[in-house]
Structures are given as structure tokens and as C-alpha cells.
Design an enzyme around this catalytic site. Structure first.
Site, PDB file in Angstrom:
ATOM      1  NE  ARG A 113       5.205  -4.540   2.480  1.00  0.00           N
ATOM      2  CZ  ARG A 113       3.819  -4.939   1.778  1.00  0.00           C
ATOM      3  NH1 ARG A 113       3.387  -6.200   1.997  1.00  0.00           N
ATOM      4  NH2 ARG A 113       3.150  -4.143   1.147  1.00  0.00           N
ATOM      5  CD  GLU A 147      -4.796   0.157  -9.093  1.00  0.00           C
ATOM      6  OE1 GLU A 147      -4.249  -0.236  -8.292  1.00  0.00           O
ATOM      7  OE2 GLU A 147      -4.660   0.344 -10.562  1.00  0.00           O
TER       8      GLU A 147
HETATM    9  P1  AMP Z   1      -1.567   3.757  -0.798  1.00  0.00           P
HETATM   10  O1  AMP Z   1      -2.859   3.487   0.040  1.00  0.00           O
HETATM   11  O2  AMP Z   1      -1.956   3.475  -2.295  1.00  0.00           O
HETATM   12  O3  AMP Z   1      -0.684   4.774  -0.470  1.00  0.00           O
HETATM   13  O4  AMP Z   1      -1.100   2.195  -0.662  1.00  0.00           O
HETATM   14  C1  AMP Z   1      -0.060   2.130   0.230  1.00  0.00           C
HETATM   15  C2  AMP Z   1      -0.240   0.423   1.074  1.00  0.00           C
HETATM   16  O5  AMP Z   1      -0.334  -0.405   0.140  1.00  0.00           O
HETATM   17  C3  AMP Z   1       1.025   0.501   1.985  1.00  0.00           C
HETATM   18  O6  AMP Z   1       0.661  -0.188   3.051  1.00  0.00           O
HETATM   19  C4  AMP Z   1       1.809  -0.621   0.996  1.00  0.00           C
HETATM   20  O7  AMP Z   1       2.486  -1.558   1.774  1.00  0.00           O
HETATM   21  C5  AMP Z   1       0.965  -1.103   0.077  1.00  0.00           C
HETATM   22  N1  AMP Z   1       1.443  -0.943  -1.470  1.00  0.00           N
HETATM   23  C6  AMP Z   1       0.979  -0.073  -2.278  1.00  0.00           C
HETATM   24  N2  AMP Z   1       1.552  -0.284  -3.530  1.00  0.00           N
HETATM   25  C7  AMP Z   1       2.512  -1.308  -3.112  1.00  0.00           C
HETATM   26  C8  AMP Z   1       3.635  -1.629  -4.267  1.00  0.00           C
HETATM   27  N3  AMP Z   1       3.656  -1.238  -5.665  1.00  0.00           N
HETATM   28  N4  AMP Z   1       4.474  -2.408  -3.616  1.00  0.00           N
HETATM   29  C9  AMP Z   1       4.254  -2.951  -2.311  1.00  0.00           C
HETATM   30  N5  AMP Z   1       3.449  -2.429  -1.353  1.00  0.00           N
HETATM   31  C10 AMP Z   1       2.335  -1.730  -1.898  1.00  0.00           C
END
Ligand code: AMP
Length: 173
Positions: free
Chosen positions: A61, A98
């Protein structure tokens, strides 16, 4: 268009892709011609024309938002992709999810030494994805001028992993 109106176009999808996650679905916002252009314009105005040489989009995205931002800046677009998707020589970074780990890659020649790079993604959650991307950009010689995301899940404190970077988000939860 105000931030509240943008926020109203984000759809919460509970338990996707797995139980316990509330997925932030940005497709209604992307499909709204005013909201889509507003988001791109706000990112461009924040970082300013003439300050960015390359815009990095994070699969998948992030690509959608990074490409029009790059076009507005007159900058190049660079994809950061999941493992084994890029065809040429890559630099890779592993990061914590996670559950388990994931790997992101960038083409080694995608950025010239000293180029100013803006990183763009849709959601900043724990910050692991953005941190790994910034590491990749710096390893191949780029200078990260900022990280832009449409949505910041503030309660996950992703910013803590991005200390020292200009992290810009439009919608916060
Ligand atoms: P993070 O590495 O935890 O910051 O996760 C970010 C990545 O995971 C991004 O590329 C987002 O597209 C996806 N992502 C994480 N959490 C969500 C969520 N609640 N809704 C949509 N996309 C998420």
C-alpha cells in the site's frame, strides 16, 4: 478537506488478517478523488518541493501513496519489497513482527550516495517496518529526510523506534 473527513473514510475491519487485529482499510479513502489528492498534497507540502531526490514506497500500500508524491516532487520512486520479490542484487533487513520475523529488500543501486530520501507507507504501527526501511536506505548511502504515513497507531508507540527522524502522519489513533 479536514482530517476528520479523511478519518471517516478509513474503514476498521476487526480480526483481519488475524484475530485481535483491527485492520485499517484505506480503500474507501483512495477511492475518493478529493481525499486521495488531499492526502498526497499534505505530504508534499509538509516535506516541500526541492528537498527530496527519491521517494521510497513500502510494499504494497505504500506504493500507492509514494508514487504520486514522487511525481509531485519531480523525484524518483524506489520500491522496498518483501523478500525475494526484487529481481536484481538487494540489500536485506530482517525485523521483528508480533509473531516471528520478516525481511524487506531494496535494490543495491536504487539510491545514489547522499541522495535525500522520503519513506512513505500507509500505516505506522509498531514502527518495525519503517525502521528496517530507514536502515536499508542508509546502508546504501541515502539520507532519510523523513517518514510519511497516512495513519499512525499512536498507542503502539512506533515513533520510539524512529527517534531522530521527521515522522509525519495525517491521521492518528
Ligand atoms: P509496523 O512494522 O508494526 O509499524 O507495521 C506497519 C506495516 O504493517 C505497514 O506496512 C502496514 O501496512 C501494516 N499494518 C500494521 N498494522 C496495521 C493495521 N492495523 N491495519 C493495516 N495495516 C497495518
Amino acid at each position: 478537506m479536514e482530517t476528520d473527513q479523511l478519518k471517516a473514510l478509513i474503514r476498521d475491519v476487526p480480526d483481519f488478517p488475524q484475530e485481535g487485529i483491527v485492520f485499517k482499510d484505506i480503500t474507501p479513502l483512495l477511492a475518493d478523488e478529493i481525499a486521495f489528492s488531499t492526502v498526497i498534497d499534505l505530504i508534499v507540502v509538509h516535506f516541500g518541493r526541492g528537498n527530496v531526490d527519491k521517494v521510497v514506497g513500502i510494499e504494497a500500500r505504500g506504493f500507492i501513496l509514494a508514487s504520486p508524491v514522487a511525481y509531485h516532487f519531480g523525484a524518483g520512486f524506489v520500491p522496498v519489497r518483501k523478500k525475494d520479490k526484487l529481481p536484481w542484487e538487494t540489500e536485506a533487513a530482517e525485523y521483528e513482527l508480533e509473531y516471528g520475523t520478516a525481511t524487506l529488500e531494496i535494490h543495491r543501486d536504487a539510491i545514489r550516495p547522499g541522495e535525500r530520501v522520503l519513506i512513505v507507507d500507509d500505516v505506522l504501527a509498531t514502527g518495525g517496518t519503517a525502521r528496517a526501511t530507514a536502515d536499508l536506505v542508509e546502508r546504501i548511502g541515502g539520507k532519510v529526510v523523513g517518514i510519511a504515513c497516512l495513519i499512525e497507531l499512536g498507542f503502539l508507540n512506533g515513533r520510539a523506534k524512529l527517534d531522530g527522524y521527521d515522522v509525519f502522519s495525517l491521521i492518528r489513533y
